[in-house]
Each structure stands twice: as C-alpha cells, then as structure tokens.
Design a protein around this motif. Structure first.
Motif, PDB file in Angstrom:
ATOM      1  N   VAL A  60     -62.922 -17.189 170.014  1.00 49.34           N
ATOM      2  CA  VAL A  60     -63.517 -18.518 169.867  1.00 49.34           C
ATOM      3  C   VAL A  60     -65.012 -18.311 169.643  1.00 49.34           C
ATOM      4  N   VAL A  61     -65.528 -18.906 168.581  1.00 45.59           N
ATOM      5  CA  VAL A  61     -66.964 -18.909 168.304  1.00 45.59           C
ATOM      6  C   VAL A  61     -67.368 -20.350 168.035  1.00 45.59           C
ATOM      7  N   ILE A  62     -68.421 -20.799 168.724  1.00 45.30           N
ATOM      8  CA  ILE A  62     -68.881 -22.181 168.577  1.00 45.30           C
ATOM      9  C   ILE A  62     -70.353 -22.175 168.185  1.00 45.30           C
ATOM     10  N   ILE A  63     -70.653 -22.907 167.134  1.00 47.19           N
ATOM     11  CA  ILE A  63     -72.002 -23.031 166.605  1.00 47.19           C
ATOM     12  C   ILE A  63     -72.441 -24.480 166.761  1.00 47.19           C
ATOM     13  N   ALA A  64     -73.574 -24.712 167.397  1.00 48.86           N
ATOM     14  CA  ALA A  64     -74.127 -26.060 167.557  1.00 48.86           C
ATOM     15  C   ALA A  64     -75.586 -26.034 167.124  1.00 48.86           C
ATOM     16  N   THR A  91     -61.901  -7.671 162.615  1.00 50.70           N
ATOM     17  CA  THR A  91     -61.583  -8.497 161.454  1.00 50.70           C
ATOM     18  C   THR A  91     -60.167  -9.043 161.634  1.00 50.70           C
ATOM     19  N   LEU A  92     -60.079 -10.351 161.651  1.00 54.78           N
ATOM     20  CA  LEU A  92     -58.831 -11.049 161.949  1.00 54.78           C
ATOM     21  C   LEU A  92     -58.356 -11.814 160.726  1.00 54.78           C
ATOM     22  N   LEU A  93     -57.056 -12.049 160.670  1.00 51.50           N
ATOM     23  CA  LEU A  93     -56.432 -12.643 159.486  1.00 51.50           C
ATOM     24  C   LEU A  93     -56.664 -14.146 159.432  1.00 51.50           C
ATOM     25  N   SER A  94     -57.076 -14.599 158.272  1.00 49.18           N
ATOM     26  CA  SER A  94     -57.367 -16.022 158.066  1.00 49.18           C
ATOM     27  C   SER A  94     -56.124 -16.877 158.028  1.00 49.18           C
ATOM     28  N   TRP A  95     -55.018 -16.318 157.524  1.00 47.07           N
ATOM     29  CA  TRP A  95     -53.926 -17.145 157.047  1.00 47.07           C
ATOM     30  C   TRP A  95     -54.530 -18.251 156.153  1.00 47.07           C
ATOM     31  N   SER A  96     -54.165 -19.490 156.349  1.00 54.56           N
ATOM     32  CA  SER A  96     -54.525 -20.511 155.354  1.00 54.56           C
ATOM     33  C   SER A  96     -55.970 -20.982 155.403  1.00 54.56           C
ATOM     34  N   ILE A  97     -56.794 -20.451 156.301  1.00 52.49           N
ATOM     35  CA  ILE A  97     -58.229 -20.714 156.184  1.00 52.49           C
ATOM     36  C   ILE A  97     -58.726 -20.214 154.832  1.00 52.49           C
ATOM     37  N   ALA A  98     -58.049 -19.203 154.289  1.00 51.37           N
ATOM     38  CA  ALA A  98     -58.409 -18.694 152.962  1.00 51.37           C
ATOM     39  C   ALA A  98     -58.305 -19.776 151.893  1.00 51.37           C
ATOM     40  N   ALA A 231     -68.250  -8.313 156.600  1.00 50.49           N
ATOM     41  CA  ALA A 231     -66.973  -7.709 156.986  1.00 50.49           C
ATOM     42  C   ALA A 231     -65.794  -8.346 156.270  1.00 50.49           C
ATOM     43  N   ALA A 232     -66.012  -9.416 155.521  1.00 54.65           N
ATOM     44  CA  ALA A 232     -64.915 -10.161 154.920  1.00 54.65           C
ATOM     45  C   ALA A 232     -64.294  -9.387 153.762  1.00 54.65           C
ATOM     46  N   THR A 233     -62.969  -9.295 153.759  1.00 62.04           N
ATOM     47  CA  THR A 233     -62.240  -8.667 152.663  1.00 62.04           C
ATOM     48  C   THR A 233     -61.054  -9.549 152.294  1.00 62.04           C
ATOM     49  N   ALA A 234     -60.845  -9.715 151.004  1.00 60.34           N
ATOM     50  CA  ALA A 234     -59.730 -10.504 150.497  1.00 60.34           C
ATOM     51  C   ALA A 234     -58.651  -9.565 149.982  1.00 60.34           C
ATOM     52  N   THR A 247     -54.776 -14.771 152.795  1.00 60.61           N
ATOM     53  CA  THR A 247     -55.251 -13.454 153.187  1.00 60.61           C
ATOM     54  C   THR A 247     -56.724 -13.194 152.931  1.00 60.61           C
ATOM     55  N   VAL A 248     -57.520 -13.436 153.956  1.00 64.91           N
ATOM     56  CA  VAL A 248     -58.862 -12.873 154.093  1.00 64.91           C
ATOM     57  C   VAL A 248     -58.952 -12.320 155.508  1.00 64.91           C
ATOM     58  N   TYR A 249     -59.467 -11.119 155.638  1.00 65.79           N
ATOM     59  CA  TYR A 249     -59.784 -10.572 156.950  1.00 65.79           C
ATOM     60  C   TYR A 249     -61.286 -10.699 157.162  1.00 65.79           C
ATOM     61  N   ALA A 250     -61.677 -11.260 158.298  1.00 66.18           N
ATOM     62  CA  ALA A 250     -63.096 -11.450 158.593  1.00 66.18           C
ATOM     63  C   ALA A 250     -63.286 -11.539 160.093  1.00 66.18           C
ATOM     64  N   THR A 251     -64.514 -11.318 160.532  1.00 62.17           N
ATOM     65  CA  THR A 251     -64.821 -11.512 161.941  1.00 62.17           C
ATOM     66  C   THR A 251     -64.904 -13.011 162.242  1.00 62.17           C
ATOM     67  N   ALA A 252     -64.787 -13.346 163.509  1.00 63.92           N
ATOM     68  CA  ALA A 252     -64.912 -14.754 163.904  1.00 63.92           C
ATOM     69  C   ALA A 252     -66.291 -15.297 163.530  1.00 63.92           C
ATOM     70  N   ARG A 253     -67.314 -14.458 163.657  1.00 65.88           N
ATOM     71  CA  ARG A 253     -68.659 -14.900 163.280  1.00 65.88           C
ATOM     72  C   ARG A 253     -68.762 -15.156 161.784  1.00 65.88           C
ATOM     73  N   ASP A 254     -68.056 -14.360 160.978  1.00 64.30           N
ATOM     74  CA  ASP A 254     -68.074 -14.596 159.536  1.00 64.30           C
ATOM     75  C   ASP A 254     -67.333 -15.879 159.177  1.00 64.30           C
ATOM     76  N   PHE A 255     -66.222 -16.156 159.849  1.00 68.03           N
ATOM     77  CA  PHE A 255     -65.563 -17.446 159.616  1.00 68.03           C
ATOM     78  C   PHE A 255     -66.516 -18.592 159.966  1.00 68.03           C
ATOM     79  N   ALA A 256     -67.300 -18.410 161.025  1.00 69.53           N
ATOM     80  CA  ALA A 256     -68.272 -19.439 161.401  1.00 69.53           C
ATOM     81  C   ALA A 256     -69.347 -19.601 160.326  1.00 69.53           C
TER      82      ALA A 256
END
Length: 356
Positions: A60-64, A91-98, A231-234, A247-256
C-alpha cells in the motif's frame, strides 16, 4: 450493459502540484505525521491481515498533496517462489492497471496527431469489404463499446477467451486473436469489459510506433521515463505487441507515479506528458456494468463519489485510486479473490473517507 446517464456532468477539478513540493521523478518527498489521518493505521492493519477481508496485501502506498504519507509492505514476492519479502523495490504485476497505462499511450499518440479517436481503428483483419468490424473506432475501443464477442472469464478455460488469449493459442499474437472475434452488437451500442479489446488497441499502437523494440522505446521515452518509473517493464508477445490488457511489472511507488500523472492532469514537472483534456477523457463516465454496477469511463473506472474519484482496477485486487477532491493517490497491490472485490472497494472508500 447500459450507457451511463451523467457523462455531461461537470468533473471535479484536478489539483496542481503544491508549491514547494518536489516532483517524485527521482524520489518521493515525504509527508509529515500530521497529514496522516488517525484512522489510517487501523485500515492498513486490516489490509495486511491475511485472515481479513482483503486476504493478502503486498503493498500500500498513499500519496497526499504530492507527498508520500503512508507505505507498507507484506507477504512474499509472487515471482520469487516464496523466498523474497515484498518491499519498496519489488516489481509487482499490474494486471488490468496496465489498461489505464495504455489509455495514456493512446492519448500521447492522439496528441501527436498519429491516431484519430473517431476514425476507424486500423486493424487489418477488419479491412475486408462489408466487414462490420471495420466501422469500429479507436474511441469505441477505449470505451469498450466495440460490440465484439469476447468471454472475459478467468474460471472456465473451456469457454474463456481471455485465458485462451493470454495462455493458450492466442498468446503469441494477442491482438490478432482478439481481433478475430465476431461482432455481436453494432459498434458503440453495447459496453462489454474485455481484455481482448485492450490488446486490439495495443496492436493498433504497435502498428503506429512499430512492434517490439520500437514500442518498448516509446513506452520508456514518452511515459515511464519522464515519470521516473525506472523499474517498470511491459511484457510483449511474439508479434511485438505489448500485452496491455494485463502485464506491466512495477514497484508500488512507480504505480503511484502513474496515478500522480493523472491527478496532475497529465503534466509532470512543467512538462505536458498527456494532451490537454486527456485525463478528463479517461475519467468521464460513459457506461454502467449491470453485473456489478461499476461505472466505466475510457479504460478507467469511475467511483462516482463527491471527490471525483476514479480508479484503475486489476485482477485479484490490484487498485490504483486517484482522488482529485482530496489530492490523493492510493495504490494497493495484493491477492484478493474476485468475489471479495466489493470488500476492496469498501476499503478504498474508507481510506478516502479517512482523508476527507
């Protein structure tokens, strides 16, 4: 599946980066403890309780206000065969966040004048005389209103088009597999959530920028690189198409970081990454899925709360939530069974309420 009835309603304004807050291209600026709601710790504890309603949470990463105010990790990296704990560099899998990332890529090409939203999608399989699929536009693909028959079912391999596309006979050419599906409704008349639709659209992008390495470079040069998503890779199939359905692998901070791009109206550190109005294009509600009542925009989902929240949702509980009214981004990655999806949506809503 029905068309939404509030697509013309005004949208909550997207906030600018607060003055004096650095952009997180290199590292995230930290928030102070006073910006964290009292209830947040208990919500984080609940998220990481493996016996609780979300089952297993990896990150979980929260940005305010543009600052990192909360971050927690748990469990073991799925790709490490249970040997490496999940952490900030995992690096974690996005599934449909991609899918929402593909929305950004299409927007970049539209802004460049290389794709037209209302033009028929340039799909070779649909170019035959009298093929009704030849009328499907890029916009209708983004809205998932193409009218194609596609079974989005992750349970029954025998009837599932998405499983056959990702892991069966279609895996070497996901766009070609999906484009071969027959029409069941007129283009624009029916909303149907489909990973096949996303991969058709990714195939269109590959046709514009070039498949394989040129497509990878485009992602790096125009999206991942400017945001510092180092760190993001498709993942690509053998035809050179990004499997943007899943399919994108990225860190939680990169998703943020990606969420912050949309929160900031497509602008990053004074550079316009997405064309003006493109974030609004994604978050404007268009369709309601009667199966679960979720509202879809264009490769983004719309919460419909008073804060203008919209979100990207992936299989088994991947969630990237963008809340303009509270200047908030919430990333949650984990492994939550599909039937517990409503519990994740409630948890997201409780986090938003805590900041409100």
């Amino acid at each position: 599946m029905n068309s939404g009835n509030d697509s013309s309603a005004p949208l909550i304004a997207l906030p600018c980066q607060p003055e004096g807050v650095p952009w997180p291209t290199q590292s995230w600026p930290q928030g102070d403890s006073g910006s964290v709601p009292v209830l947040l710790d208990s919500l984080l504890d609940e998220a990481f309780d493996t016996s609780g309603r979300l089952t297993e949470t990896y990150a979980v990463v929260i940005i305010a206000g543009g600052r990192l105010v909360a971050e927690r990790y748990g469990g073991l990296e799925p790709r490490s065969e249970g040997t490496i704990p999940v952490g900030p560099r995992s690096t974690l899998l996005s599934w449909s966040i991609a899918k929402s990332m593909l929305h950004a890529v299409v927007g970049i090409l539209v802004g460049d004048g290389r794709l037209e939203l209302d033009a028929p999608a340039p799909v070779a399989a649909w170019s035959g005389d009298g093929d009704p699929r030849g009328a499907i536009t890029v916009e209708q693909l983004l809205e998932m209103r193409d009218g194609l028959d596609f079974a989005e079912d992750y349970v029954d391999r025998g009837v599932s088009d998405v499983m056959e596309m990702l892991w069966g006979s279609g895996r070497h050419d996901v766009a070609g597999f999906a484009a071969d599906r027959p029409p069941v409704a007129a283009p624009g008349s029916l909303f149907h959530y489909s990973s096949g639709t996303t991969n058709i659209l990714s195939g269109v992008v590959a046709g514009v920028v070039g498949p394989g390495d040129p497509y990878r470079r485009f992602l790096g040069d125009r999206l991942f690189g400017p945001l510092g998503m180092t760190a993001a890779t498709a993942a690509f199939d053998a035809a050179g198409t990004w499997v943007a359905s899943s399919t994108v692998y990225a860190t939680a901070r990169d998703f943020a970081r990606f969420g912050l791009l949309y929160l900031r109206d497509g602008v990053w550190d004074s550079r316009r990454v997405l064309p003006p109005g493109w974030v609004d294009h994604g978050r404007r509600p268009r369709s309601v899925d009667p199966d679960d009542g979720m509202v879809h925009g264009a490769h983004w989902w719309v919460v419909g709360d008073e804060h203008g929240t919209f979100w990207s949702s992936g299989y088994h509980g991947q969630s990237l939530l963008v809340c303009p009214g509270l200047d908030l981004v919430v990333v949650r990655l984990g492994d939550t069974p599909t039937e517990r999806g409503p519990e994740l949506r409630r948890w997201n809503a409780e986090v938003v309420t805590a900041f409100a």
